[in-house]
Design an enzyme around this catalytic site. Structure first.
Site, short mmCIF file in Angstrom:
data_model
loop_
_atom_site.label_atom_id
_atom_site.label_comp_id
_atom_site.label_asym_id
_atom_site.label_seq_id
_atom_site.Cartn_x
_atom_site.Cartn_y
_atom_site.Cartn_z
N GLN A 145 42.05 -76.04 31.54
CA GLN A 145 41.34 -77.04 30.94
C GLN A 145 41.77 -78.68 30.90
O GLN A 145 40.91 -79.55 30.96
CB GLN A 145 41.11 -76.67 29.36
N VAL A 174 33.30 -82.39 28.13
CA VAL A 174 34.41 -81.67 28.31
C VAL A 174 35.29 -81.42 27.09
O VAL A 174 35.71 -82.58 26.78
CB VAL A 174 35.28 -82.08 29.45
N ALA A 175 35.84 -80.33 26.69
CA ALA A 175 36.48 -80.28 25.61
C ALA A 175 38.01 -80.68 25.66
O ALA A 175 38.61 -80.39 26.72
CB ALA A 175 36.59 -78.91 24.94
N SER A 180 38.94 -76.20 23.53
CA SER A 180 37.82 -75.36 24.13
C SER A 180 37.60 -73.88 23.86
O SER A 180 38.62 -73.22 23.89
CB SER A 180 38.30 -75.53 25.78
N HIS A 182 36.39 -71.98 25.99
CA HIS A 182 36.65 -71.14 27.03
C HIS A 182 38.04 -70.40 26.88
O HIS A 182 38.29 -69.49 27.53
CB HIS A 182 36.44 -72.04 28.09
N ASP A 189 29.73 -70.47 30.73
CA ASP A 189 28.66 -71.47 31.51
C ASP A 189 27.81 -70.62 32.18
O ASP A 189 28.49 -70.13 33.42
CB ASP A 189 29.42 -72.68 32.05
N GLU A 237 24.13 -78.88 26.28
CA GLU A 237 24.58 -78.05 27.08
C GLU A 237 24.08 -76.68 27.22
O GLU A 237 24.14 -75.97 26.57
CB GLU A 237 26.08 -77.74 26.99
N HIS A 240 25.79 -73.36 28.19
CA HIS A 240 27.02 -72.82 27.50
C HIS A 240 26.57 -71.85 26.35
O HIS A 240 26.11 -72.36 25.45
CB HIS A 240 27.75 -73.98 26.74
#
Length: 265
Positions: A145, A174-175, A180, A182, A189, A237, A240
Site C-alpha cells: 500500500q 488511495v488510502a 486501507s 485492502h 477492486d 469508486e 471497490h
C-alpha cells in the site's frame, strides 16, 4: 487539533519527507525516512494518548489510535461475527503486522479465506449472466500500500503538482498506508475485463451495473458511493467492494448508507 488530524499530519510528513528532493530519489528516500519516523512516532504516540482519544469499534469503549489499530486486528482475527464489520479508514487504522488467513481466488489475487465461498459464487453467477468481471486488486499488505501511495504521488508530481498537493490529491483515491481496507483481505477492486480503467466510466460497464445491483446478495457492498465522499473521505469508486456479511449488506443497501453511517462512526 484532533487525533485523526495529528495522525494525518504525521503520515503526510512521513510520505513527503523524501519526495521533496526529487521524483525517483524522493520515493526511495521517503521509504527510508518513513521507517526511521515510525520508530520515533511510537514514543510520540504515548504523549498523544494523554492529550486526546478516539472511539474504538466496540460499544462506547474509548481507545487511542494505537489501541484502535490493535483492536481492529483482534476483531478481524475473531471467529465470531464481529470480523465482518470491522471499520478500517482514516480514523480507525489497522495494525501494520496484521495478516489474514489468505486464499487465492485468481492468479496472485488473495482474499481472507472466510469470504472466498461468497465471492466465488458472486463471480460465478455474474459470468453465467454473460459478464466478465475482473479482479484487478485484492489483498494488499502495508508495504504494498505504501508503494502504491508513493507511486501515485510521483505521478501527480510529474504532472506539476507540489509534493503537498500531490499528497492531498493521492489521498482522495488511495488510502494512506495503515488505513486501507485492502489490508483486511475483505476488500476487492472488481472491474470489467473489457474495461479496466479505474475511473467513473467503470460505473457504465455491464459488470459494474450488475455488481451494484446484486453484490449485497453475496455479502458485499459498494464501499465508496458517489454521493458519500464527505463521509468516507474517498472519491466515488464504482469498482471497490467490501465484504460485510449478507445481513449487514442487505441492511446497508436498503438504507442507502455507508459502513461508517451503518456503524454510527
Amino acid at each position: 487539533m484532533n487525533l485523526s488530524n495529528r495522525i494525518e499530519r504525521r503520515l503526510r510528513r512521513t510520505l513527503l519527507a523524501g519526495l521533496a528532493g526529487g521524483l525517483v530519489l524522493g520515493v526511495l528516500l521517503s521509504l527510508y525516512v518513513g521507517r526511521r519516523i515510525e520508530k520515533k512516532e511510537e514514543n510520540e504516540q504515548k504523549a498523544i494518548q494523554q492529550e486526546q482519544k478516539i472511539p474504538g469499534n466496540i460499544g462506547a469503549q474509548v481507545v487511542d489510535v494505537v489501541e484502535a489499530a490493535k483492536l481492529n486486528a483482534e476483531m478481524l482475527a475473531l471467529g465470531k461475527e464481529e470480523w465482518k464489520l470491522v471499520l478500517v479508514n482514516h480514523s480507525y487504522p489497522l495494525e501494520k503486522g496484521y495478516r489474514p488467513e489468505l486464499v487465492e481466488i485468481e492468479q496472485d489475487k488473495l482474499v481472507d479465506k472466510r469470504i472466498a465461498e461468497d465471492l466465488n459464487q458472486m463471480l460465478s453467477d455474474a459470468r453465467q449472466e454473460g459478464l466478465n468481471p475482473y479482479i484487478c486488486s485484492a489483498y494488499r499488505d502495508y508495504e504494498y500500500q505504501r508503494n502504491v501511495f508513493n507511486e501515485t504521488m510521483v505521478m501527480w508530481i510529474g504532472q506539476g503538482y507540489t509534493p503537498l498537493d500531490a499528497y492531498d490529491e493521492t489521498a482522495k483515491s488511495v488510502a494512506i498506508p495503515g488505513t486501507s481496507e485492502h489490508a483486511t483481505g475483505l476488500a476487492l477492486d472488481i472491474t470489467s475485463a473489457e474495461f479496466v480503467e479505474l475511473d467513473e466510466r467503470q460505473a457504465e460497464t455491464a459488470e459494474a451495473k450488475w455488481l451494484a445491483e446484486n453484490c449485497w446478495k453475496y455479502g458485499f457492498i459498494l464501499r465508496y458511493p458517489g454521493d458519500k465522499s464527505d463521509v468516507t473521505g474517498i472519491i466515488y469508486e464504482p469498482w471497490h467492494y467490501r465484504y460485510v456479511g449478507k445481513e449487514a449488506a442487505k441492511e446497508i443497501t436498503e438504507q442507502g448508507v455507508t459502513l461508517e453511517e451503518y456503524l454510527g462512526k
